[in-house]
Write a protein that holds these residues in place. Sequence first.
Motif, PDB file in Angstrom:
ATOM      1  N   GLU A   2       0.838  -1.190   0.000  1.00 15.52           N
ATOM      2  CA  GLU A   2       0.000   0.000   0.000  1.00 15.52           C
ATOM      3  C   GLU A   2       0.870   1.236   0.000  1.00 15.52           C
ATOM      4  O   GLU A   2       1.881   1.309   0.677  1.00 15.52           O
ATOM      5  CB  GLU A   2      -0.934  -0.011   1.211  1.00 15.52           C
ATOM      6  CG  GLU A   2      -2.003  -1.074   1.093  1.00 15.52           C
ATOM      7  CD  GLU A   2      -2.970  -1.080   2.260  1.00 15.52           C
ATOM      8  OE1 GLU A   2      -3.078  -0.063   2.971  1.00 15.52           O
ATOM      9  OE2 GLU A   2      -3.624  -2.113   2.457  1.00 15.52           O
ATOM     10  N   GLY A   3       0.473   2.206  -0.813  1.00 12.90           N
ATOM     11  CA  GLY A   3       1.218   3.453  -0.934  1.00 12.90           C
ATOM     12  C   GLY A   3       2.224   3.465  -2.080  1.00 12.90           C
ATOM     13  O   GLY A   3       2.690   4.521  -2.477  1.00 12.90           O
ATOM     14  N   ASP A   4       2.542   2.286  -2.628  1.00 18.38           N
ATOM     15  CA  ASP A   4       3.493   2.216  -3.743  1.00 18.38           C
ATOM     16  C   ASP A   4       2.909   2.886  -4.982  1.00 18.38           C
ATOM     17  O   ASP A   4       1.705   2.815  -5.239  1.00 18.38           O
ATOM     18  CB  ASP A   4       3.830   0.769  -4.106  1.00 18.38           C
ATOM     19  CG  ASP A   4       4.780   0.118  -3.118  1.00 18.38           C
ATOM     20  OD1 ASP A   4       5.272   0.809  -2.209  1.00 18.38           O
ATOM     21  OD2 ASP A   4       5.025  -1.090  -3.268  1.00 18.38           O
ATOM     22  N   HIS A   5       3.783   3.518  -5.743  1.00 17.01           N
ATOM     23  CA  HIS A   5       3.391   4.113  -7.016  1.00 17.01           C
ATOM     24  C   HIS A   5       3.709   3.110  -8.119  1.00 17.01           C
ATOM     25  O   HIS A   5       4.793   2.536  -8.149  1.00 17.01           O
ATOM     26  CB  HIS A   5       4.121   5.437  -7.241  1.00 17.01           C
ATOM     27  CG  HIS A   5       3.694   6.481  -6.267  1.00 17.01           C
ATOM     28  ND1 HIS A   5       2.641   7.320  -6.499  1.00 17.01           N
ATOM     29  CD2 HIS A   5       4.160   6.790  -5.041  1.00 17.01           C
ATOM     30  CE1 HIS A   5       2.476   8.103  -5.461  1.00 17.01           C
ATOM     31  NE2 HIS A   5       3.388   7.810  -4.555  1.00 17.01           N
ATOM     32  N   ILE A   6       2.730   2.897  -9.012  1.00 20.21           N
ATOM     33  CA  ILE A   6       2.879   1.930 -10.092  1.00 20.21           C
ATOM     34  C   ILE A   6       2.381   2.562 -11.396  1.00 20.21           C
ATOM     35  O   ILE A   6       1.823   3.657 -11.384  1.00 20.21           O
ATOM     36  CB  ILE A   6       2.093   0.635  -9.806  1.00 20.21           C
ATOM     37  CG1 ILE A   6       0.601   0.929  -9.609  1.00 20.21           C
ATOM     38  CG2 ILE A   6       2.664  -0.089  -8.583  1.00 20.21           C
ATOM     39  CD1 ILE A   6      -0.271  -0.298  -9.433  1.00 20.21           C
ATOM     40  N   GLU A   7       2.593   1.859 -12.497  1.00 19.90           N
ATOM     41  CA  GLU A   7       2.058   2.296 -13.776  1.00 19.90           C
ATOM     42  C   GLU A   7       1.150   1.182 -14.300  1.00 19.90           C
ATOM     43  O   GLU A   7       1.544   0.021 -14.330  1.00 19.90           O
ATOM     44  CB  GLU A   7       3.188   2.568 -14.757  1.00 19.90           C
ATOM     45  CG  GLU A   7       2.707   3.164 -16.056  1.00 19.90           C
ATOM     46  CD  GLU A   7       3.847   3.585 -16.946  1.00 19.90           C
ATOM     47  OE1 GLU A   7       4.167   4.776 -16.967  1.00 19.90           O
ATOM     48  OE2 GLU A   7       4.415   2.692 -17.613  1.00 19.90           O
ATOM     49  N   PRO A  21      -0.303   6.496 -14.471  1.00 19.83           N
ATOM     50  CA  PRO A  21       0.270   6.268 -13.144  1.00 19.83           C
ATOM     51  C   PRO A  21      -0.846   6.024 -12.133  1.00 19.83           C
ATOM     52  O   PRO A  21      -1.961   6.536 -12.274  1.00 19.83           O
ATOM     53  CB  PRO A  21       1.028   7.566 -12.846  1.00 19.83           C
ATOM     54  CG  PRO A  21       0.401   8.597 -13.710  1.00 19.83           C
ATOM     55  CD  PRO A  21      -0.153   7.881 -14.912  1.00 19.83           C
ATOM     56  N   ALA A  22      -0.542   5.215 -11.132  1.00 20.34           N
ATOM     57  CA  ALA A  22      -1.517   4.897 -10.097  1.00 20.34           C
ATOM     58  C   ALA A  22      -0.795   4.679  -8.771  1.00 20.34           C
ATOM     59  O   ALA A  22       0.429   4.554  -8.725  1.00 20.34           O
ATOM     60  CB  ALA A  22      -2.307   3.651 -10.481  1.00 20.34           C
ATOM     61  N   ARG A  23      -1.579   4.648  -7.716  1.00 18.62           N
ATOM     62  CA  ARG A  23      -1.055   4.378  -6.373  1.00 18.62           C
ATOM     63  C   ARG A  23      -1.835   3.205  -5.798  1.00 18.62           C
ATOM     64  O   ARG A  23      -3.057   3.137  -5.926  1.00 18.62           O
ATOM     65  CB  ARG A  23      -1.226   5.621  -5.506  1.00 18.62           C
ATOM     66  CG  ARG A  23      -0.679   5.504  -4.095  1.00 18.62           C
ATOM     67  CD  ARG A  23      -0.790   6.831  -3.338  1.00 18.62           C
ATOM     68  NE  ARG A  23      -2.062   7.506  -3.524  1.00 18.62           N
ATOM     69  CZ  ARG A  23      -3.174   7.251  -2.854  1.00 18.62           C
ATOM     70  NH1 ARG A  23      -3.187   6.321  -1.929  1.00 18.62           N
ATOM     71  NH2 ARG A  23      -4.270   7.918  -3.094  1.00 18.62           N
ATOM     72  N   ILE A  38      -6.485   0.186  -6.579  1.00 20.40           N
ATOM     73  CA  ILE A  38      -5.611   1.270  -7.030  1.00 20.40           C
ATOM     74  C   ILE A  38      -6.390   2.566  -7.180  1.00 20.40           C
ATOM     75  O   ILE A  38      -7.614   2.564  -7.351  1.00 20.40           O
ATOM     76  CB  ILE A  38      -4.929   0.938  -8.369  1.00 20.40           C
ATOM     77  CG1 ILE A  38      -5.961   0.748  -9.477  1.00 20.40           C
ATOM     78  CG2 ILE A  38      -4.040  -0.285  -8.241  1.00 20.40           C
ATOM     79  CD1 ILE A  38      -5.377   0.769 -10.861  1.00 20.40           C
ATOM     80  N   GLU A  41      -3.628   8.191 -10.795  1.00 15.56           N
ATOM     81  CA  GLU A  41      -3.061   9.525 -10.584  1.00 15.56           C
ATOM     82  C   GLU A  41      -2.884  10.139 -11.963  1.00 15.56           C
ATOM     83  O   GLU A  41      -2.282   9.533 -12.843  1.00 15.56           O
ATOM     84  CB  GLU A  41      -1.713   9.425  -9.880  1.00 15.56           C
ATOM     85  CG  GLU A  41      -1.834   8.829  -8.492  1.00 15.56           C
ATOM     86  CD  GLU A  41      -0.497   8.660  -7.801  1.00 15.56           C
ATOM     87  OE1 GLU A  41       0.545   8.582  -8.492  1.00 15.56           O
ATOM     88  OE2 GLU A  41      -0.489   8.602  -6.567  1.00 15.56           O
ATOM     89  N   HIS A  42      -3.427  11.305 -12.155  1.00 14.91           N
ATOM     90  CA  HIS A  42      -3.367  11.904 -13.480  1.00 14.91           C
ATOM     91  C   HIS A  42      -3.099  13.394 -13.373  1.00 14.91           C
ATOM     92  O   HIS A  42      -3.310  14.011 -12.334  1.00 14.91           O
ATOM     93  CB  HIS A  42      -4.656  11.640 -14.254  1.00 14.91           C
ATOM     94  CG  HIS A  42      -5.872  12.044 -13.487  1.00 14.91           C
ATOM     95  ND1 HIS A  42      -6.325  13.327 -13.433  1.00 14.91           N
ATOM     96  CD2 HIS A  42      -6.707  11.326 -12.709  1.00 14.91           C
ATOM     97  CE1 HIS A  42      -7.393  13.383 -12.666  1.00 14.91           C
ATOM     98  NE2 HIS A  42      -7.649  12.181 -12.211  1.00 14.91           N
TER      99      HIS A  42
END
Length: 73
Positions: A2-7, A21-23, A38, A41-42
């Motif tokens: 949790e909290g990691d940033h991913i694509e 991008p997403a978290r 997720i 994030e945009h």
Amino acid sequence: MEGDHIEITLRLPLYPEFRVPARVVHVRGDRDDVALGIAFEHADDRTEDHIQSALLSEIERSQTEGRIADVLA
């Protein structure tokens, strides 16, 4: 975690493939079977509108042609 940033790569049959991008906001399961919640994030509202339009189109299409296939990769 949790909290990691991913694509996330969205692959929808009627739309070009695109990445956003997403978290990670929720993790459930174990190492062999994981489900992620997720939050996209945009940078702007246009991106959000594009995601929503693409997903709604695929949901509507799938109601007459079966399930949504390979939406997320």
